[in-house]
Write a protein that holds these residues in place. Structure first.
Motif, PDB file in Angstrom:
ATOM      1  N   GLN A   2      46.405 -22.914  19.980  1.00  0.00           N
ATOM      2  CA  GLN A   2      45.379 -23.882  20.387  1.00  0.00           C
ATOM      3  C   GLN A   2      45.387 -25.046  19.419  1.00  0.00           C
ATOM      4  O   GLN A   2      45.319 -24.875  18.197  1.00  0.00           O
ATOM      5  CB  GLN A   2      44.001 -23.222  20.421  1.00  0.00           C
ATOM      6  N   GLN A   3      45.499 -26.288  19.992  1.00  0.00           N
ATOM      7  CA  GLN A   3      45.552 -27.488  19.173  1.00  0.00           C
ATOM      8  C   GLN A   3      44.143 -27.958  18.838  1.00  0.00           C
ATOM      9  O   GLN A   3      43.206 -27.737  19.588  1.00  0.00           O
ATOM     10  CB  GLN A   3      46.330 -28.578  19.931  1.00  0.00           C
ATOM     11  N   GLN A  16      41.811 -32.057  25.120  1.00  0.00           N
ATOM     12  CA  GLN A  16      42.175 -30.843  24.418  1.00  0.00           C
ATOM     13  C   GLN A  16      43.370 -30.200  25.115  1.00  0.00           C
ATOM     14  O   GLN A  16      43.380 -30.103  26.338  1.00  0.00           O
ATOM     15  CB  GLN A  16      40.995 -29.862  24.397  1.00  0.00           C
ATOM     16  N   GLU A  18      46.515 -27.001  25.226  1.00  0.00           N
ATOM     17  CA  GLU A  18      46.857 -25.657  24.759  1.00  0.00           C
ATOM     18  C   GLU A  18      48.305 -25.372  25.156  1.00  0.00           C
ATOM     19  O   GLU A  18      48.685 -25.528  26.311  1.00  0.00           O
ATOM     20  CB  GLU A  18      45.931 -24.625  25.390  1.00  0.00           C
TER      21      GLU A  18
END
Length: 269
Positions: A2-3, A16, A18
């Protein structure tokens, strides 16, 4: 994985992401080079996709790929049954098995004992020692020979369920007898019609319809017969004194005229 959440210039715009990864791990407990080892197992007569075949079980007994597999198989049996199949460029996974099918292609597997011979070549690099019939050299060669017995009951089942055999017309013995009788009758009828004698009538008439003479003869259809024109007359068109009967016509009519040459000779006298 996960960033971290990221803010753009505008604090109201956010995204967001992933991302996933698949990692392959090869675990070996020895540095020894694994050598593929092919073995030949059971042989059976069976049906695959409604087609009869002789199936040969082949096994790769090691934890490595078996590459460049070339197989030649022949099956000989009673009543002249002969099957053959060659296949190349095959590969077997580690610790795997497969069935190599020798298809009957419409031949009937009758009851009895069959001789099955298999030659397998594999490995196309490193220490090429074996020359194969396909013109290539291989590292390994495995040969096997075995017997296959097909019972009468099993042969009947294979024949009844083989789609290729069901599409092939097999005439029973009485059908051949009936066909011979029909052909014999047709041949006899043609010969009888061609050779039998029949009555052919002929008629000599003048141009005005007066009948000069008539008669009949017995002739075959393709026979020729000449008839003499009555004395003192000749045919109207050719002045002949002999005419040919057409045997393919039941009635032959010839138009005559008086023989002028004969009349002139009589006047001179």
């Amino acid at each position: 994985m996960q960033q971290q959440q990221t803010n753009a210039t505008d604090p109201k715009t956010m995204f967001q992401s992933e991302v996933g990864y698949t990692v392959a791990v090869l675990n070996r407990t020895t540095n020894a080079i694994l050598v593929p080892n092919l073995s030949i197992g059971d042989v059976n007569a069976t049906l695959v996709n409604n087609q009869a075949t002789v199936g040969i079980q082949m096994l790769n007994n090691t934890q490595t790929f078996l590459n460049g597999l070339y197989v030649m198989a022949t099956v000989t049996g009673p009543q002249g049954v002969y099957l053959q199949r060659n296949a190349s460029n095959m590969q077997m996974a580690p610790n795997s098995q497969m069935q190599f099918n020798v298809w009957t292609n419409g031949q009937q597997l009758v009851a009895g004992d069959y001789d099955v011979q298999i030659d397998a070549y594999y490995g196309l690099k490193d220490n090429l020692r074996f020359d194969a019939p396909n013109g290539k050299r291989y590292t390994y060669h495995k040969r096997g020979q075995t017997k296959l017995h097909v019972s009468a009951k099993h042969a009947k089942t294979l024949t009844a369920d083989d789609a290729l055999l069901q599409h092939r017309f097999v005439m029973p013995w009485w059908g051949w007898v009936l066909l011979a009788v029909i052909l014999g009758g047709l041949t006899g009828g043609i010969l009888y019609a061609a050779l039998r004698r029949r009555t052919v009538n002929y008629l000599f008439v003048l141009t005005d319809g007066q009948i000069i003479d008539r008669g009949s003869v017995r002739m075959r259809r393709f026979e020729k017969r000449n008839v003499v024109v009555p004395s003192g007359f000749v045919t109207q068109t050719t002045a002949k004194t002999v005419v040919a009967l057409a045997a393919n016509r039941v009635e032959n009519t010839f138009v005559l005229t008086e023989n002028s040459n004969l009349s002139a000779n009589v006047n001179k006298l």
